[in-house]
Design a protein around this motif. Structure first.
Motif, mmCIF file in Angstrom:
data_model
loop_
_atom_site.group_PDB
_atom_site.id
_atom_site.type_symbol
_atom_site.label_atom_id
_atom_site.label_comp_id
_atom_site.label_asym_id
_atom_site.label_seq_id
_atom_site.Cartn_x
_atom_site.Cartn_y
_atom_site.Cartn_z
ATOM 1 N N ASP A 40 6.035 -13.141 50.955
ATOM 2 C CA ASP A 40 7.186 -13.433 51.989
ATOM 3 C C ASP A 40 8.593 -13.538 51.284
ATOM 4 O O ASP A 40 8.520 -14.629 50.429
ATOM 5 C CB ASP A 40 6.974 -14.411 52.868
ATOM 6 C CG ASP A 40 7.774 -14.475 53.955
ATOM 7 O OD1 ASP A 40 8.854 -13.744 53.972
ATOM 8 O OD2 ASP A 40 7.443 -15.122 55.134
ATOM 9 N N ASP A 43 10.093 -16.843 51.167
ATOM 10 C CA ASP A 43 9.819 -17.908 50.086
ATOM 11 C C ASP A 43 10.466 -17.791 48.679
ATOM 12 O O ASP A 43 10.215 -19.009 48.013
ATOM 13 C CB ASP A 43 8.222 -18.041 50.012
ATOM 14 C CG ASP A 43 7.568 -18.221 51.013
ATOM 15 O OD1 ASP A 43 7.977 -18.775 52.120
ATOM 16 O OD2 ASP A 43 6.266 -17.545 51.319
ATOM 17 N N TYR A 44 11.345 -16.902 48.514
ATOM 18 C CA TYR A 44 11.876 -16.743 47.047
ATOM 19 C C TYR A 44 13.273 -17.087 47.107
ATOM 20 O O TYR A 44 13.807 -17.239 46.092
ATOM 21 C CB TYR A 44 11.475 -15.474 46.397
ATOM 22 C CG TYR A 44 10.016 -15.586 46.156
ATOM 23 C CD1 TYR A 44 9.657 -16.059 45.119
ATOM 24 C CD2 TYR A 44 9.409 -15.170 47.116
ATOM 25 C CE1 TYR A 44 8.176 -16.184 44.603
ATOM 26 C CE2 TYR A 44 7.822 -15.235 46.817
ATOM 27 C CZ TYR A 44 7.163 -15.847 45.697
ATOM 28 O OH TYR A 44 6.130 -15.945 45.457
#
Length: 186
Positions: A40, A43-44
């Motif tokens: 996803d 999430d980064y």
């Protein structure tokens, strides 16, 4: 075991892509022909491309880039779940792709798209990008339309025929990922 990353290419609040990506992942992980992981972009926390040196040089400086590179580098192929915004993909997905170069090389990529016309135009743009990144894009794709595969344009309700289409995308992505393994090893 061949590793396939399923990339959720939208970060928009209330995104339809989350249900689509989970559908892809739930079907894929039942297959046993590869190890699948849902990735996803939320999430980064990648900012707008902020590396001073072009990604093709492989000299990443920022911790978020190094984390992203390690994740993408761990896969043999990808299934990208993309929305269609203004006849193209999401800016967040394009930005995430542009952060890296070698980590994408010699890997297969399949596409699952959604939008008013199934997201087909977004995938056509991504196929051009994949070519520049030395990725093998598979022929099959899943195109989900907001009118027929979503109730009230927001609740994901894919037709059974879409599951078969997804199976073909996964078959081709795994096959090509394995075929490209010798190129990744050299």
């Amino acid at each position: 075991m061949t590793r396939i990353g399923i990339i959720l290419g939208s970060t928009r609040p209330g995104r339809n892509g989350e249900a689509v990506a989970r559908w892809v992942y739930d079907i894929a992980r039942q297959r046993g022909d590869a190890e699948y992981e849902l990735v996803d972009l939320l999430d980064y926390k990648l900012p707008h491309l902020d590396e001073a040196i072009p990604p093709s040089m492989g000299q990443y400086a920022n911790p978020h880039t190094l984390e992203w590179a390690a994740k993408i580098g761990s896969f043999d192929g990808f299934v990208i779940v993309t929305p269609e915004y203004n006849h193209s993909t999401s800016g967040a997905l394009k930005n995430a792709i542009d952060f890296l170069f070698a980590e994408w090389n010699n890997k297969a990529v399949g596409f699952v798209s959604y939008g008013s016309v199934g997201g087909a135009r977004a995938v056509e743009h991504l196929r051009l990008v994949a070519g520049e990144l030395m990725m093998a894009d598979v022929r099959a794709q899943v195109t989900l339309t907001l009118r027929t595969d979503f109730e009230n344009f927001s609740t994901f309700t894919p037709g059974d025929y879409q599951r078969e289409a997804l199976g073909t995308v996964l078959d081709q992505t795994v096959t090509w990922s394995r075929a490209l393994a010798p190129l990744r090893a050299s």
